[in-house]
Write an enzyme that holds these catalytic residues in place. Structure first.
Site, mmCIF file in Angstrom:
data_model
loop_
_atom_site.group_PDB
_atom_site.id
_atom_site.type_symbol
_atom_site.label_atom_id
_atom_site.label_comp_id
_atom_site.label_asym_id
_atom_site.label_seq_id
_atom_site.Cartn_x
_atom_site.Cartn_y
_atom_site.Cartn_z
ATOM 1 N N GLU A 32 -8.674 7.269 -2.182
ATOM 2 C CA GLU A 32 -9.513 6.254 -1.534
ATOM 3 C C GLU A 32 -10.962 6.510 -1.912
ATOM 4 O O GLU A 32 -11.419 7.660 -1.898
ATOM 5 C CB GLU A 32 -9.320 6.367 -0.020
ATOM 6 C CG GLU A 32 -9.248 5.054 0.699
ATOM 7 C CD GLU A 32 -8.062 4.165 0.302
ATOM 8 O OE1 GLU A 32 -8.307 3.198 -0.441
ATOM 9 O OE2 GLU A 32 -6.929 4.418 0.738
ATOM 10 N N ASP A 35 -12.006 4.978 -7.101
ATOM 11 C CA ASP A 35 -12.092 4.117 -8.292
ATOM 12 C C ASP A 35 -13.500 4.108 -8.880
ATOM 13 O O ASP A 35 -13.671 4.293 -10.072
ATOM 14 C CB ASP A 35 -11.586 2.693 -8.004
ATOM 15 C CG ASP A 35 -12.258 2.048 -6.806
ATOM 16 O OD1 ASP A 35 -12.929 2.775 -6.036
ATOM 17 O OD2 ASP A 35 -12.127 0.823 -6.657
ATOM 18 N N SER A 66 1.246 -24.953 2.284
ATOM 19 C CA SER A 66 1.363 -23.618 2.858
ATOM 20 C C SER A 66 2.195 -23.695 4.130
ATOM 21 O O SER A 66 1.763 -24.298 5.122
ATOM 22 C CB SER A 66 -0.027 -23.063 3.179
ATOM 23 O OG SER A 66 0.081 -22.039 4.143
ATOM 24 N N ALA A 120 -4.749 -7.349 6.849
ATOM 25 C CA ALA A 120 -4.435 -6.044 7.453
ATOM 26 C C ALA A 120 -4.617 -4.910 6.447
ATOM 27 O O ALA A 120 -4.433 -3.744 6.767
ATOM 28 C CB ALA A 120 -3.003 -6.040 7.980
ATOM 29 N N LEU A 122 -2.996 -4.972 3.345
ATOM 30 C CA LEU A 122 -1.817 -4.884 2.470
ATOM 31 C C LEU A 122 -1.921 -5.870 1.311
ATOM 32 O O LEU A 122 -0.984 -6.042 0.542
ATOM 33 C CB LEU A 122 -0.545 -5.154 3.259
ATOM 34 C CG LEU A 122 -0.306 -4.260 4.465
ATOM 35 C CD1 LEU A 122 1.065 -4.508 5.055
ATOM 36 C CD2 LEU A 122 -0.419 -2.811 4.062
ATOM 37 N N SER A 123 -3.049 -6.552 1.248
ATOM 38 C CA SER A 123 -3.356 -7.447 0.144
ATOM 39 C C SER A 123 -2.443 -8.669 0.037
ATOM 40 O O SER A 123 -1.765 -8.882 -0.974
ATOM 41 C CB SER A 123 -3.396 -6.685 -1.173
ATOM 42 O OG SER A 123 -4.362 -7.300 -1.979
ATOM 43 N N ASP A 169 -5.094 -3.976 -6.380
ATOM 44 C CA ASP A 169 -4.146 -4.797 -5.620
ATOM 45 C C ASP A 169 -3.295 -5.663 -6.538
ATOM 46 O O ASP A 169 -2.072 -5.741 -6.406
ATOM 47 C CB ASP A 169 -4.897 -5.701 -4.632
ATOM 48 C CG ASP A 169 -5.739 -4.903 -3.662
ATOM 49 O OD1 ASP A 169 -5.643 -3.656 -3.674
ATOM 50 O OD2 ASP A 169 -6.499 -5.517 -2.895
HETATM 51 P P1 ADP Z 1 -5.749 -9.286 2.516
HETATM 52 O O1 ADP Z 1 -6.343 -7.951 2.785
HETATM 53 O O2 ADP Z 1 -4.475 -9.482 3.269
HETATM 54 O O3 ADP Z 1 -5.648 -9.581 1.060
HETATM 55 P P2 ADP Z 1 -7.741 -11.336 2.348
HETATM 56 O O4 ADP Z 1 -8.779 -11.755 3.300
HETATM 57 O O5 ADP Z 1 -8.161 -10.794 1.038
HETATM 58 O O6 ADP Z 1 -6.768 -10.332 3.139
HETATM 59 O O7 ADP Z 1 -6.801 -12.590 2.015
HETATM 60 C C1 ADP Z 1 -6.308 -13.386 3.038
HETATM 61 C C2 ADP Z 1 -6.367 -14.833 2.595
HETATM 62 O O8 ADP Z 1 -5.318 -15.100 1.643
HETATM 63 C C3 ADP Z 1 -6.103 -15.789 3.748
HETATM 64 O O9 ADP Z 1 -7.297 -16.138 4.405
HETATM 65 C C4 ADP Z 1 -5.492 -16.987 3.021
HETATM 66 O O10 ADP Z 1 -6.487 -17.799 2.452
HETATM 67 C C5 ADP Z 1 -4.702 -16.337 1.906
HETATM 68 N N1 ADP Z 1 -3.321 -16.061 2.348
HETATM 69 C C6 ADP Z 1 -2.744 -14.851 2.471
HETATM 70 N N2 ADP Z 1 -1.472 -14.948 2.915
HETATM 71 C C7 ADP Z 1 -1.245 -16.260 3.083
HETATM 72 C C8 ADP Z 1 -0.113 -17.011 3.544
HETATM 73 N N3 ADP Z 1 1.033 -16.414 3.913
HETATM 74 N N4 ADP Z 1 -0.239 -18.353 3.590
HETATM 75 C C9 ADP Z 1 -1.385 -18.970 3.229
HETATM 76 N N5 ADP Z 1 -2.476 -18.304 2.795
HETATM 77 C C10 ADP Z 1 -2.413 -16.976 2.728
HETATM 78 MG MG MG Z 2 -7.323 -9.502 -0.266
#
Ligand code: ADP
Ligand code: MG
Length: 382
Positions: A32, A35, A66, A120, A122-123, A169
């Site tokens: 962590e 990079d 979606s 959360a 987990l990307s 990621d």
């Molecule tokens: P993470 O850490 O989970 O990548 P981000 O903020 O980078 O969080 O990405 C989250 C964004 O990706 C959401 O706001 C949405 O725009 C999109 N996204 C992720 N999962 C979904 C899903 N299951 N359905 C629709 N959009 C999603």
């Molecule tokens: Mg993200």
């Protein structure tokens, strides 16, 4: 994940059937803040991800739905056609980045749904980008190799979603392999698979569900500290460009020349690089006791030296120790998000129960629990 939910919705909206693609989210076992210091990371793809059905529709428009957000979008493929919904910008961005690299895309219909928790750590965003990059690459015979697909996802975040992310990621989502983590040098994209078969253990993420407001760019300050220390070391050791090239002895030589804060941050960064290498050796031998000890040491370093932990994450770490968890640490940059835990199977239920009870009693909010399995990367399902 339920393919039928996506299948049924696609049929309902468009009256036909398309191809099905899946790309996962990821965890990072150790490494962590390494990079930007010239070190490696150790991510793996997980058994949660994004499922997308896609079919070219013979027009110049994309029609997307979606399922999880119950929202639709329609957009063209030219630069000025960017949709406003942020979820749709991920799909649009992937198309644009592919077109910029010479792909001949046309309009398509699509429906998608995922089970990676949003935001959360987990990307979920990389899972989303990678599914479309991988799927469109196949459907339109673009011929991009996997590393190009990774860059297409990363540039989508930079250019269309306002997130200045690295490549970990997307790399994990595209290159993931069941039973393996990926030792990845983010600056060169050199990588190797490291076996990860923790027989008798479960891997589980515990989400502290708290995000701390970041003041005065703490990440930039950490980065600056590391650069200061590396520059001081380079005066004696010109071969040192980044802390990844240095060792603790070199840092000791400049202890009095740099600030106490820079010294602490650099100690963590140098130790973390070494821990990652040591962890890869331990994994090759199946020595999960050593892996776990390193994971705990990373938490301690992130908390006490790098100072990016929170009271909630430190508390989850303490509970893990009390419950006999083999390794536990903050996953991600810090200041919120999940801990990643390697838990002996016979201690799993008790750990989850205790973490739930104690965390809820102390903070008034229940942590979320996400068990994960290290799984394959992007693929076509049907
Ligand atoms: P993470 O850490 O989970 O990548 P981000 O903020 O980078 O969080 O990405 C989250 C964004 O990706 C959401 O706001 C949405 O725009 C999109 N996204 C992720 N999962 C979904 C899903 N299951 N359905 C629709 N959009 C999603
Ligand atoms: Mg993200």
């Amino acid at each position: 994940m339920e393919q039928s939910i996506v299948r049924n919705k696609f049929k309902e909206l468009y009256g036909t059937e398309g191809a099905l693609f899946f790309s996962p989210g990821r965890v990072n076992l150790i490494g962590e803040h390494t990079d930007y210091n010239g070190g490696c990371v150790l991510p793996g793809a997980i058994d949660k991800g994004m499922l997308a059905e896609i079919k070219p529709n013979g027009t110049d428009k994309v029609r997307a739905f979606s399922i999880d957000l119950n929202d639709s979008a329609e957009f063209g493929l030219n630069e000025e056609d960017a949709p406003s919904a942020s979820w749709a910008r991920y799909i649009f961005g992937v198309c644009r980045e592919m077109i910029k690299r010479g792909a001949k895309l046309e309009g398509f219909d699509t429906v998608f749904s995922g089970d990676v928790p949003l935001g959360a750590g987990l990307s979920s965003s990389a899972a989303l980008e990678s599914t479309y990059a991988f799927g469109l690459n196949e459907l339109y015979n673009c011929g991009f190799d996997k590393k190009e697909l990774v860059l297409i996802g990363q540039k989508t975040e930079h250019n269309y979603c306002g997130v200045n992310c690295g490549i970990m990621d997307q790399f994990a989502s595209i290159f993931g392999k069941e039973g393996h983590l990926i030792r990845l040098d983010c600056s060169t994209m050199n990588y190797e698979y490291v076996p990860f078969n923790p027989q008798g253990y479960k891997v589980v993420l515990i989400d502290s569900v708290t995000k701390h407001e970041l003041v005065d760019s703490p990440y930039n300050k950490r980065r600056q500290s590391c650069e200061n220390a590396a520059a001081a070391i380079a005066k004696n050791h010109p071969e040192v460009k980044l802390l990844g090239d240095a060792d603790l002895k070199m840092l000791e030589e400049v202890k009095d020349l740099i600030s106490a804060e820079d010294y602490m941050r650099a100690t963590y960064a140098i130790e973390e690089n070494a821990r990652l290498e040591n962890t890869c050796d331990a994994l090759a031998k199946g020595d999960y006791a050593t892996v776990g000890a390193n994971v705990y040491a990373t938490h301690k370093g992130m908390s006490e030296l790098y100072e990016v932990s929170t009271i909630e994450l430190d508390y989850l770490n303490e509970i893990a120790k009390e419950c006999g968890v083999t390794g536990s640490r903050i996953m991600g940059g810090g200041f919120g998000g999940c801990t990643i835990n390697i838990v002996p199977e016979d201690k799993y239920d008790q750990f989850i129960k205790t973490a739930n009870e104690k965390f809820t009693a102390k903070f008034g909010v229940s942590p979320k629990v996400y068990p994960v399995k290290i799984s394959d990367g992007a693929r076509r399902l049907a």
